[in-house]
Motif scaffolding. Structure first.
Motif, PDB file in Angstrom:
ATOM      1  N   UNK A  77      -3.376  11.404   5.128  1.00 52.09           N
ATOM      2  CA  UNK A  77      -3.102  11.366   6.571  1.00 52.09           C
ATOM      3  C   UNK A  77      -4.159  12.164   7.331  1.00 52.09           C
ATOM      4  N   UNK A  78      -4.477  13.337   6.827  1.00 54.02           N
ATOM      5  CA  UNK A  78      -5.502  14.180   7.468  1.00 54.02           C
ATOM      6  C   UNK A  78      -6.864  13.498   7.427  1.00 54.02           C
ATOM      7  N   UNK A  79      -7.202  12.917   6.286  1.00 55.69           N
ATOM      8  CA  UNK A  79      -8.491  12.221   6.162  1.00 55.69           C
ATOM      9  C   UNK A  79      -8.557  11.030   7.119  1.00 55.69           C
ATOM     10  N   UNK A  80      -7.448  10.313   7.285  1.00 52.20           N
ATOM     11  CA  UNK A  80      -7.431   9.166   8.193  1.00 52.20           C
ATOM     12  C   UNK A  80      -7.631   9.610   9.641  1.00 52.20           C
ATOM     13  N   UNK A  81      -7.102  10.762   9.984  1.00 52.23           N
ATOM     14  CA  UNK A  81      -7.332  11.294  11.336  1.00 52.23           C
ATOM     15  C   UNK A  81      -8.822  11.527  11.567  1.00 52.23           C
TER      16      UNK A  81
ATOM     17  N   UNK B   1       0.829  -1.204   0.000  1.00 52.61           N
ATOM     18  CA  UNK B   1       0.000   0.000   0.000  1.00 52.61           C
ATOM     19  C   UNK B   1       0.866   1.258   0.000  1.00 52.61           C
ATOM     20  N   UNK B   2       1.931   1.278   0.780  1.00 51.53           N
ATOM     21  CA  UNK B   2       2.825   2.440   0.820  1.00 51.53           C
ATOM     22  C   UNK B   2       3.468   2.674  -0.548  1.00 51.53           C
ATOM     23  N   UNK B   3       3.946   1.601  -1.176  1.00 51.40           N
ATOM     24  CA  UNK B   3       4.558   1.748  -2.513  1.00 51.40           C
ATOM     25  C   UNK B   3       3.538   2.244  -3.531  1.00 51.40           C
ATOM     26  N   UNK B   4       2.343   1.671  -3.501  1.00 54.39           N
ATOM     27  CA  UNK B   4       1.309   2.054  -4.465  1.00 54.39           C
ATOM     28  C   UNK B   4       0.919   3.517  -4.296  1.00 54.39           C
ATOM     29  N   UNK B   5       0.782   3.976  -3.050  1.00 53.40           N
ATOM     30  CA  UNK B   5       0.405   5.375  -2.826  1.00 53.40           C
ATOM     31  C   UNK B   5       1.551   6.308  -3.207  1.00 53.40           C
ATOM     32  N   UNK B   6       2.784   5.922  -2.924  1.00 54.05           N
ATOM     33  CA  UNK B   6       3.935   6.761  -3.278  1.00 54.05           C
ATOM     34  C   UNK B   6       4.071   6.893  -4.790  1.00 54.05           C
ATOM     35  N   UNK B   7       3.822   5.792  -5.513  1.00 55.33           N
ATOM     36  CA  UNK B   7       3.936   5.803  -6.979  1.00 55.33           C
ATOM     37  C   UNK B   7       2.866   6.666  -7.627  1.00 55.33           C
ATOM     38  N   UNK B   8       1.692   6.736  -7.034  1.00 50.51           N
ATOM     39  CA  UNK B   8       0.563   7.413  -7.658  1.00 50.51           C
ATOM     40  C   UNK B   8       0.242   8.778  -7.075  1.00 50.51           C
ATOM     41  N   UNK B   9       0.702   9.036  -5.863  1.00 50.52           N
ATOM     42  CA  UNK B   9       0.305  10.270  -5.193  1.00 50.52           C
ATOM     43  C   UNK B   9       1.419  11.278  -5.064  1.00 50.52           C
ATOM     44  N   UNK B  10       1.017  12.527  -4.968  1.00 47.77           N
ATOM     45  CA  UNK B  10       1.970  13.611  -4.710  1.00 47.77           C
ATOM     46  C   UNK B  10       2.145  13.729  -3.191  1.00 47.77           C
ATOM     47  N   UNK B  11       3.194  14.410  -2.748  1.00 49.42           N
ATOM     48  CA  UNK B  11       3.340  14.626  -1.305  1.00 49.42           C
ATOM     49  C   UNK B  11       2.111  15.306  -0.691  1.00 49.42           C
ATOM     50  N   UNK B  12       1.506  16.227  -1.425  1.00 45.75           N
ATOM     51  CA  UNK B  12       0.310  16.908  -0.922  1.00 45.75           C
ATOM     52  C   UNK B  12      -0.853  15.927  -0.772  1.00 45.75           C
ATOM     53  N   UNK B  13      -1.010  15.028  -1.733  1.00 47.82           N
ATOM     54  CA  UNK B  13      -2.084  14.037  -1.650  1.00 47.82           C
ATOM     55  C   UNK B  13      -1.857  13.087  -0.476  1.00 47.82           C
ATOM     56  N   UNK B  14      -0.609  12.706  -0.264  1.00 49.47           N
ATOM     57  CA  UNK B  14      -0.305  11.821   0.858  1.00 49.47           C
ATOM     58  C   UNK B  14      -0.614  12.507   2.186  1.00 49.47           C
ATOM     59  N   UNK B  15      -0.296  13.787   2.294  1.00 49.14           N
ATOM     60  CA  UNK B  15      -0.642  14.532   3.517  1.00 49.14           C
ATOM     61  C   UNK B  15      -2.163  14.620   3.674  1.00 49.14           C
ATOM     62  N   UNK B  16      -2.877  14.778   2.563  1.00 43.53           N
ATOM     63  CA  UNK B  16      -4.345  14.824   2.616  1.00 43.53           C
ATOM     64  C   UNK B  16      -4.906  13.480   3.100  1.00 43.53           C
TER      65      UNK B  16
END
Length: 149
Positions: A137-141, A120-135
């Motif tokens: 994290x915020x959504x998971x909170x 999951x981490x690799x898939x999200x890193x390959x497809x997402x921008x740093x901003x999307x990854x932070x979003x």
């Protein structure tokens, strides 16, 4: 809107629908990964439950996993034969048996969990921008907060 009788914003209704669909797809995708090896989804779920909640009787596992007691008996036997769980007399009621995760079962569960998290981490890193990854994290909170209400 059609979510409930309560009044919710269209954004909240859309978010709820999207979360439901995405989590369902993601759960199926993670379940389909090879991390569990020769374990069935039901067997992997029992290992996860024992790891998270500790020892339980086969009947308690059947109720928690929403399967018939006969089906759970077969699952427990298969896991026991693989050395992933063990059965012991219940200290409170010697007529009952308690199913526990063995060391090998715990290792198998941890390896499976790590493999799925790594995918999951690799898939999200390959497809997402740093901003999307932070979003995310915020959504998971927010979702975690909702889950604890």
């Amino acid at each position: 809107m059609d979510i409930t009788d309560e009044v919710v914003s269209e954004a909240a209704a859309q978010a709820a629908r999207d979360v439901w669909v995405v989590l369902s797809r993601l759960r199926r995708r993670l379940a389909a990964l090879d991390g569990a090896g020769d374990l069935s989804p039901a067997q992997a779920s029992v290992l996860a439950r024992l790891d998270k909640h500790g020892p339980a009787s086969a009947s308690e596992l059947a109720v928690a996993e929403q399967v018939r007691p006969q089906s759970m008996a077969k699952i427990v036997i298969a896991l026991e034969e693989a050395g992933l769980v063990a059965r012991h007399p219940d200290p409170a009621d010697g007529r009952r048996q308690v199913v526990t995760l063995t060391g090998l079962g715990g290792e198998r569960r941890l390896g499976d969990l790590r493999a799925r998290q790594a995918w999951l981490a690799r898939a999200m890193q390959e497809r997402g921008t740093p901003e999307q990854l932070r979003a995310v994290i915020t959504a998971m909170e927010l979702l975690d907060e909702v889950a604890h209400t």
